[in-house]
Scaffold this motif. Structure first.
Motif, short mmCIF file in Angstrom:
data_model
loop_
_atom_site.label_atom_id
_atom_site.label_comp_id
_atom_site.label_asym_id
_atom_site.label_seq_id
_atom_site.Cartn_x
_atom_site.Cartn_y
_atom_site.Cartn_z
N LEU A 35 -0.32 -10.97 -50.72
CA LEU A 35 -0.02 -10.46 -49.38
C LEU A 35 -1.29 -10.19 -48.59
CD1 LEU A 35 2.76 -8.20 -48.18
CD2 LEU A 35 0.43 -7.49 -47.66
N ILE A 36 -2.25 -9.53 -49.21
CA ILE A 36 -3.50 -9.22 -48.50
C ILE A 36 -4.23 -10.50 -48.13
CG2 ILE A 36 -5.79 -8.18 -48.75
CD1 ILE A 36 -4.40 -5.91 -50.33
N GLY A 37 -4.26 -11.47 -49.03
CA GLY A 37 -4.90 -12.75 -48.72
C GLY A 37 -4.18 -13.50 -47.62
N THR A 38 -2.86 -13.34 -47.53
CA THR A 38 -2.06 -14.03 -46.52
C THR A 38 -2.31 -13.49 -45.12
OG1 THR A 38 -0.30 -14.55 -48.10
CG2 THR A 38 0.32 -14.52 -45.79
N VAL A 39 -2.45 -12.18 -44.98
CA VAL A 39 -2.55 -11.59 -43.64
C VAL A 39 -3.98 -11.31 -43.19
CG1 VAL A 39 -0.29 -10.49 -43.86
CG2 VAL A 39 -2.34 -9.18 -44.42
N SER A 40 -4.94 -11.28 -44.10
CA SER A 40 -6.29 -10.85 -43.73
C SER A 40 -6.98 -11.83 -42.79
CB SER A 40 -7.15 -10.66 -44.99
OG SER A 40 -8.43 -10.16 -44.63
N GLU A 41 -7.57 -11.27 -41.72
CA GLU A 41 -8.29 -12.09 -40.75
C GLU A 41 -9.74 -12.31 -41.18
OE1 GLU A 41 -7.37 -9.53 -37.54
OE2 GLU A 41 -9.13 -8.25 -37.81
N ILE A 42 -10.16 -11.64 -42.23
CA ILE A 42 -11.47 -11.88 -42.82
C ILE A 42 -11.25 -12.42 -44.23
CG2 ILE A 42 -12.66 -10.09 -41.49
CD1 ILE A 42 -12.41 -8.26 -43.98
N LYS A 43 -12.27 -12.98 -44.81
CA LYS A 43 -12.13 -13.41 -46.19
C LYS A 43 -11.90 -12.17 -47.05
CE LYS A 43 -14.35 -15.88 -49.95
NZ LYS A 43 -15.55 -16.58 -50.44
N PRO A 44 -10.74 -12.10 -47.72
CA PRO A 44 -10.45 -10.87 -48.47
C PRO A 44 -11.36 -10.70 -49.69
CG PRO A 44 -8.76 -12.52 -48.86
CD PRO A 44 -9.68 -13.09 -47.83
N LEU A 45 -11.62 -9.44 -49.99
CA LEU A 45 -12.33 -9.11 -51.22
C LEU A 45 -11.27 -8.99 -52.31
CD1 LEU A 45 -14.73 -8.03 -52.94
CD2 LEU A 45 -14.06 -5.75 -52.16
N SER A 46 -11.49 -9.69 -53.40
CA SER A 46 -10.54 -9.64 -54.51
C SER A 46 -11.30 -9.43 -55.80
CB SER A 46 -9.73 -10.94 -54.58
OG SER A 46 -8.85 -10.91 -55.66
N THR A 47 -10.77 -8.59 -56.66
CA THR A 47 -11.40 -8.35 -57.96
C THR A 47 -10.50 -8.86 -59.07
OG1 THR A 47 -10.51 -6.11 -58.07
CG2 THR A 47 -12.71 -6.35 -57.12
N GLU A 48 -9.96 -10.04 -58.87
CA GLU A 48 -9.12 -10.67 -59.90
C GLU A 48 -9.99 -11.07 -61.08
OE1 GLU A 48 -5.46 -12.31 -59.66
OE2 GLU A 48 -5.53 -10.26 -58.94
N ALA A 49 -9.51 -10.79 -62.26
CA ALA A 49 -10.21 -11.17 -63.49
C ALA A 49 -9.22 -11.81 -64.44
CB ALA A 49 -10.86 -9.95 -64.15
#
Length: 198
Positions: A35-49
């Motif tokens: 969801l955050i990646g879908t709506v973010s107008e900037i490149k989202p920060l993600s801490t997926e591991a």
């Protein structure tokens, strides 16, 4: 080299008059990062591991094909109607990350609580934490291809929601659907603030 401007999606527009910190919460694999990646107008920060074997013993994802998980936070930004910026903070879904979750909640005006009808029980902790923090929230039922379909009354009863808690459906992969869920939350926050000032 050209300087960055608000129209590049890097800086906040000069027309913005308000900002709010919003949490996006829910169990592991419910769609917070999506969801955050879908709506973010900037490149989202993600801490997926990548999930490890040791983590797999403690964490049970709803989707058996899930191979990564958020270990700190997700962050994105969206401007609504040109004058309100939402800073979105996605929380880790596992119970063992609750101390980090509570730190992320500091200064937040409200939360969007994502739920998955394939495992409603997994959402109890997230909703309970929001209630403990006395934080206003909207529940968004994220759509998955194999999600069971439940009526609103049945979902409200299963999640033990108060009548004033908004319940919406969304598809975290779709921009318009995700934005509508966030707008529902903002409307709820405005209504809640109005009630408290009466």
């Amino acid at each position: 080299m050209a300087s960055k401007t608000a129209s590049d999606g890097v800086y906040v527009s000069s027309g913005v008059t308000g900002a709010a910190k919003i949490l996006v919460v829910g169990p592991m694999g419910v769609g917070k990062t999506t969801l955050i990646g879908t709506v973010s107008e900037i490149k989202p920060l993600s801490t997926e591991a990548v999930m490890t074997r040791a983590g797999a013993l403690a964490d049970t994802p709803v989707s058996p094909g899930k191979t990564t998980t958020t270990v700190a936070l997700d962050f994105g930004r969206i401007t609504l109607d040109g004058d309100l910026v939402l800073y979105l903070f996605g929380t880790p879904g596992q119970q063992r990350f609750l101390p980090a979750w509570r730190e992320l909640a500091r200064g937040s005006l409200g939360a969007l609580a994502l739920v998955d009808t394939r495992d409603l029980e997994a959402s109890f902790d997230s909703i309970g934490h929001l209630e403990d923090l006395d934080m206003p929230f909207t529940v968004a039922v994220n759509s998955f291809p194999d999600s069971p379909d439940h009526g609103e009354a049945e979902l409200r009863e299963a999640l033990d929601l108060l009548p004033r808690t908004p319940l919406v459906h969304c598809d975290a992969r779709e921009h318009r659907s995700s934005v509508k869920a966030l707008i529902s939350l903002i409307t709820h926050l405005i209504d809640t603030a109005s009630e408290r000032t009466r």
